[in-house]
Design a protein around this motif. Sequence first.
Motif, PDB file in Angstrom:
ATOM      1  N   LEU A 154      -7.427 -75.269 -69.115  1.00  0.00           N
ATOM      2  CA  LEU A 154      -8.500 -75.451 -68.128  1.00  0.00           C
ATOM      3  C   LEU A 154      -9.806 -75.842 -68.813  1.00  0.00           C
ATOM      4  N   GLY A 157      -9.798 -79.422 -69.775  1.00  0.00           N
ATOM      5  CA  GLY A 157     -10.032 -80.258 -68.599  1.00  0.00           C
ATOM      6  C   GLY A 157     -11.496 -80.306 -68.213  1.00  0.00           C
ATOM      7  N   VAL A 158     -12.186 -79.162 -68.278  1.00  0.00           N
ATOM      8  CA  VAL A 158     -13.613 -79.107 -67.923  1.00  0.00           C
ATOM      9  C   VAL A 158     -14.441 -79.941 -68.892  1.00  0.00           C
ATOM     10  N   THR A 161     -13.759 -83.799 -68.491  1.00  0.00           N
ATOM     11  CA  THR A 161     -14.380 -84.372 -67.286  1.00  0.00           C
ATOM     12  C   THR A 161     -15.898 -84.351 -67.358  1.00  0.00           C
ATOM     13  N   ARG A 167     -16.918 -88.709 -66.455  1.00  0.00           N
ATOM     14  CA  ARG A 167     -17.632 -88.153 -65.300  1.00  0.00           C
ATOM     15  C   ARG A 167     -17.988 -89.222 -64.285  1.00  0.00           C
ATOM     16  N   PHE A 170     -15.678 -89.899 -61.302  1.00  0.00           N
ATOM     17  CA  PHE A 170     -15.486 -88.866 -60.291  1.00  0.00           C
ATOM     18  C   PHE A 170     -16.605 -88.930 -59.250  1.00  0.00           C
ATOM     19  N   TRP A 175     -15.971 -83.728 -59.142  1.00  0.00           N
ATOM     20  CA  TRP A 175     -16.349 -83.277 -60.480  1.00  0.00           C
ATOM     21  C   TRP A 175     -16.818 -81.829 -60.443  1.00  0.00           C
ATOM     22  N   VAL A 178     -13.900 -79.429 -60.203  1.00  0.00           N
ATOM     23  CA  VAL A 178     -13.218 -79.283 -61.496  1.00  0.00           C
ATOM     24  C   VAL A 178     -14.054 -78.419 -62.435  1.00  0.00           C
ATOM     25  N   HIS A 179     -15.367 -78.611 -62.400  1.00  0.00           N
ATOM     26  CA  HIS A 179     -16.247 -77.888 -63.318  1.00  0.00           C
ATOM     27  C   HIS A 179     -16.240 -76.388 -63.041  1.00  0.00           C
ATOM     28  N   LEU A 181     -13.789 -74.682 -62.653  1.00  0.00           N
ATOM     29  CA  LEU A 181     -12.663 -74.094 -63.368  1.00  0.00           C
ATOM     30  C   LEU A 181     -13.097 -73.428 -64.668  1.00  0.00           C
TER      31      LEU A 181
END
Length: 466
Positions: A154, A157-158, A161, A167, A170, A175, A178-179, A181
């Motif tokens: 995770l 991924g953060v 992105t 970025r 998105f 975005w 996702v952030h 997370l």
Amino acid sequence: MSLDTRTTRTGPALLHPAYKKRMRLADTLQILCVASVAIVIAIFLADGGAARFSTPADVFTSLGIVAGLVGTDLLLVMLVLAARLPPVDRAFGHDQAMAVHQSLGKPALYLILGHAVLLITGYALAENVNVFIEAWNMFTGLPDMPLAFLGLALMIGVVVTSLVVVRRKFRYEAWHAVHLLAYLSVLVAIPHQLSVGGLLSEGSIARYYWLALYVAVAGSIVVFRFLLPVVRSARHQLRVASIEQVAPGAVSITLTGRKLEQLRATSGQFFIWRFWAHGLWWQAHPFSLSSAPSGRGLRVTVRGLGDASRQLPQLARGTRVSFEGPYGLFTENARTSPRVVLIAAGIGVAPIRSLLETVSFAPGHATVLLRSHSVGDTYLVDELTDLCRVRGAQLRVIAGKRPKGVSTWLPADAAKAGITLKKIVPELTSSDIYICGPRPWTDAVVRDARSGGVPKKQIHYERFDW
């Protein structure tokens, strides 16, 4: 266009008394951040870590533990910077705090990755097995390790992105989802620290220290990101009072409510607004105040740049509004010099206009620079013209497109002629400079100001970015 109207005297611009207090607070917070890293290393050494470097396996394992401790500490610092705590906002301002937050992302990720790789290598050396076999054995044989690997995935991924090149692909809402997370990545990693890590064994000082850290950070996030905005929104009952079109695609929205003076908002600050209307209620966006706040109402000026902002002109009067804030250090509190230069591009004029209404300066000691593609693209120019005339400030509109492939904030002809901010404002080095606009443009103005000899402490900016 250049106006120099000095008909009404205003009080002299004085060094703001809050500046030294803010610097002391900033120094204290920075010391605490550095101390937090030193403490986690000290706890490791106090627990016998200094003696765990006798074999290659011990070296890799111990370095892996230290990398994990420091990386986790940086993750918590990142969460605190994004939690919108009042002391952090007063000391650094939202823009700078988020810049530091973003800059810590990669180091934290590298340390957590190093934690995993070094530990796997150390255990593999100790057991004389292949590192891939050891990784699988850890994943399947140790309690809570699947959650730890999930947290690592995770976090990757953060961070990925958050890279600018990624970025931009998105939508803001995707975005942002996702952030979020990042919170989950920290949460799911906690169990393996308590069940696997010997350093955090039951009853140890380290265990209680880390649990206290987690509780403090989680409490800050819950209180300042969620509970306080809900309580304030319910208390002040903001609603849309009127909407005025100020230019094609741009509107000023006036909001009224109860006891607004208790918000203690100041010119130049911004709020994160949520308009409870169809298609808008699930989105929250930052908009700066475009006039000085008062107990009678608040005003923002918005340009239709995204799907949500394009719907704002259709808002009905009486629409309920919830909010977070006020935030930002783009205010009088940042002042260090007697003169002031206010520079805006596009809808960045909003906080500049509110600042001009209240910022202190002697007649002739303020300059307002508006940057646009053409004179007709400027926003709130009539209001700024009147304010400059009343307050004794100089207003200049600098129109024209920027040259392609050249990092400049000025029009092509001005850049070709070697015009700089220092040439436009000769008193630049004795001025506080406030800049608001898109990120690349704002960064170019900051570079020009620094090249002109302006110290960092005299440069204040807000950038349109996320």
